[in-house]
Design a protein around this motif. Structure first.
Motif, PDB file in Angstrom:
ATOM      1  N   TRP A  94       0.814  -1.222   0.000  1.00  0.00           N
ATOM      2  CA  TRP A  94       0.000   0.000   0.000  1.00  0.00           C
ATOM      3  C   TRP A  94       0.844   1.266   0.000  1.00  0.00           C
ATOM      4  O   TRP A  94       0.600   2.182  -0.785  1.00  0.00           O
ATOM      5  CB  TRP A  94      -0.951   0.004   1.199  1.00  0.00           C
ATOM      6  N   PHE A  95       1.831   1.344   0.871  1.00  0.00           N
ATOM      7  CA  PHE A  95       2.634   2.559   1.009  1.00  0.00           C
ATOM      8  C   PHE A  95       3.827   2.557   0.056  1.00  0.00           C
ATOM      9  O   PHE A  95       4.422   1.511  -0.216  1.00  0.00           O
ATOM     10  CB  PHE A  95       3.147   2.708   2.445  1.00  0.00           C
ATOM     11  N   THR A  96       4.168   3.742  -0.404  1.00  0.00           N
ATOM     12  CA  THR A  96       5.412   3.957  -1.148  1.00  0.00           C
ATOM     13  C   THR A  96       6.320   4.825  -0.290  1.00  0.00           C
ATOM     14  O   THR A  96       5.920   5.923   0.115  1.00  0.00           O
ATOM     15  CB  THR A  96       5.145   4.661  -2.489  1.00  0.00           C
ATOM     16  N   VAL A  97       7.511   4.337  -0.001  1.00  0.00           N
ATOM     17  CA  VAL A  97       8.457   5.069   0.842  1.00  0.00           C
ATOM     18  C   VAL A  97       9.563   5.618  -0.037  1.00  0.00           C
ATOM     19  O   VAL A  97      10.201   4.878  -0.790  1.00  0.00           O
ATOM     20  CB  VAL A  97       9.040   4.160   1.943  1.00  0.00           C
ATOM     21  N   GLU A  98       9.792   6.921   0.051  1.00  0.00           N
ATOM     22  CA  GLU A  98      10.835   7.573  -0.743  1.00  0.00           C
ATOM     23  C   GLU A  98      11.745   8.364   0.182  1.00  0.00           C
ATOM     24  O   GLU A  98      11.277   9.115   1.039  1.00  0.00           O
ATOM     25  CB  GLU A  98      10.197   8.482  -1.797  1.00  0.00           C
ATOM     26  N   GLU A  99      13.045   8.177  -0.002  1.00  0.00           N
ATOM     27  CA  GLU A  99      14.033   8.852   0.828  1.00  0.00           C
ATOM     28  C   GLU A  99      14.295  10.254   0.290  1.00  0.00           C
ATOM     29  O   GLU A  99      14.723  10.426  -0.854  1.00  0.00           O
ATOM     30  CB  GLU A  99      15.331   8.056   0.863  1.00  0.00           C
ATOM     31  N   ILE A 100      14.036  11.256   1.112  1.00  0.00           N
ATOM     32  CA  ILE A 100      14.347  12.638   0.758  1.00  0.00           C
ATOM     33  C   ILE A 100      15.808  12.924   1.083  1.00  0.00           C
ATOM     34  O   ILE A 100      16.529  13.532   0.299  1.00  0.00           O
ATOM     35  CB  ILE A 100      13.404  13.595   1.502  1.00  0.00           C
ATOM     36  N   ASP A 101      16.226  12.525   2.276  1.00  0.00           N
ATOM     37  CA  ASP A 101      17.636  12.424   2.621  1.00  0.00           C
ATOM     38  C   ASP A 101      17.734  11.286   3.642  1.00  0.00           C
ATOM     39  O   ASP A 101      16.734  10.610   3.915  1.00  0.00           O
ATOM     40  CB  ASP A 101      18.211  13.753   3.143  1.00  0.00           C
ATOM     41  N   SER A 102      18.900  11.057   4.210  1.00  0.00           N
ATOM     42  CA  SER A 102      19.111   9.868   5.023  1.00  0.00           C
ATOM     43  C   SER A 102      18.274   9.832   6.300  1.00  0.00           C
ATOM     44  O   SER A 102      18.108   8.768   6.907  1.00  0.00           O
ATOM     45  CB  SER A 102      20.593   9.729   5.376  1.00  0.00           C
TER      46      SER A 102
END
Length: 258
Positions: free
Chosen positions: A5-13
């Motif tokens: 369901w969720f999409t996780v995206e790294e903006i920074d560490s």
């Protein structure tokens, strides 16, 4: 990170967007990790368990900071112990939004879903979170996550106690439902105030930031959009349309519906 369901995206560490692209509102929540605790800006729709995601990203205590108390931003609040809301929306969190029928909330939560939802989710029995906040915030408050300070800006208009959140160290501005692209910014909802919304847009437009993160649609906006906001504010006032019922007003990257 793989999730149904969720999409996780790294903006920074130490900064992550947790997005729900399978729903028509394309809601983003944001996890900001300090050295002592983490802040979760909103908790999404409540269709699936967002804590499953945050538990994988940090083992620090999490404080939930609520941009505003609409159902699509508080869906996972009941999964966390520490919840912060602006004082003008404490009653909404406790008792729900007066004048907004549960049937309408259920209709909105269940329509135009494009990804499989958990078996436990049933829009016909869905109820928005209600509960007592742990703490209240006001304009100018600063929250220390440990080597990471975030500032609260009271930006009413979309709702009475709407806030924007500035990550001072990284110069990230999280604008909730005050500013985003692709679909109209809503100021025609029964509890909105067009004049206050335009004043709030003007206020944030003068902040110097590196990136802007709205709570819907496109993830991460170029800070130059704030110059467009300044122009839009001027044009809306010049045309004397800052009031309910004047429709959708479209600019280069944003549109606003009164």
């Amino acid at each position: 990170m793989s999730d149904n369901w969720f999409t996780v995206e790294e903006i920074d560490s130490t900064t992550f967007a947790i997005s729900e692209y399978g729903h028509w509102e394309k809601v983003h929540s944001f996890l900001l990790i300090g050295t002592e605790r983490a802040a979760l800006i909103d908790t999404g729709l409540g269709i699936d368990n967002i804590k499953r995601i945050t538990d994988q990203l940090t083992d620090l205590p999490i404080v939930v900071i609520t941009t505003h108390v609409h159902a699509d931003h508080i869906g996972g609040h009941g999964l966390y112990e520490t919840i912060i809301v602006h004082h003008l929306e404490e009653d909404w969190l406790l008792n729900g939004i007066k004048g907004l029928p549960l049937e309408q909330i259920r209709k909105d939560i269940g329509r135009d879903i494009t990804k499989p939802t958990p078996r436990e989710f049933d829009p016909n029995t869905y109820k928005p979170f209600t509960g007592k906040p742990t703490a209240l915030v006001s304009d100018g408050d600063i929250i220390d996550l440990g080597d990471r300070l975030i500032s609260i800006f009271h930006t009413p208009g979309h709702s009475p106690g709407h806030i924007c959140i500035l990550d001072n160290d990284r110069e990230y501005l999280f604008t909730g439902d005050l500013l985003y692209t692709d679909t109209p910014i809503y100021a025609f909802y029964p509890t909105t105030e067009p004049v206050a919304l335009v004043d709030s847009l003007e206020r944030i437009s003068f902040l110097q930031v590196q990136r802007v993160f709205g709570s819907h649609n496109t993830l991460g906006l170029d800070p130059n959009i704030l110059f467009e906001v300044q122009d839009a504010v001027y044009e809306l006032r010049r045309r004397d349309v800052v009031r309910h019922g004047t429709g959708i007003h479209t600019f280069k990257s944003i549109s606003i519906q009164f």
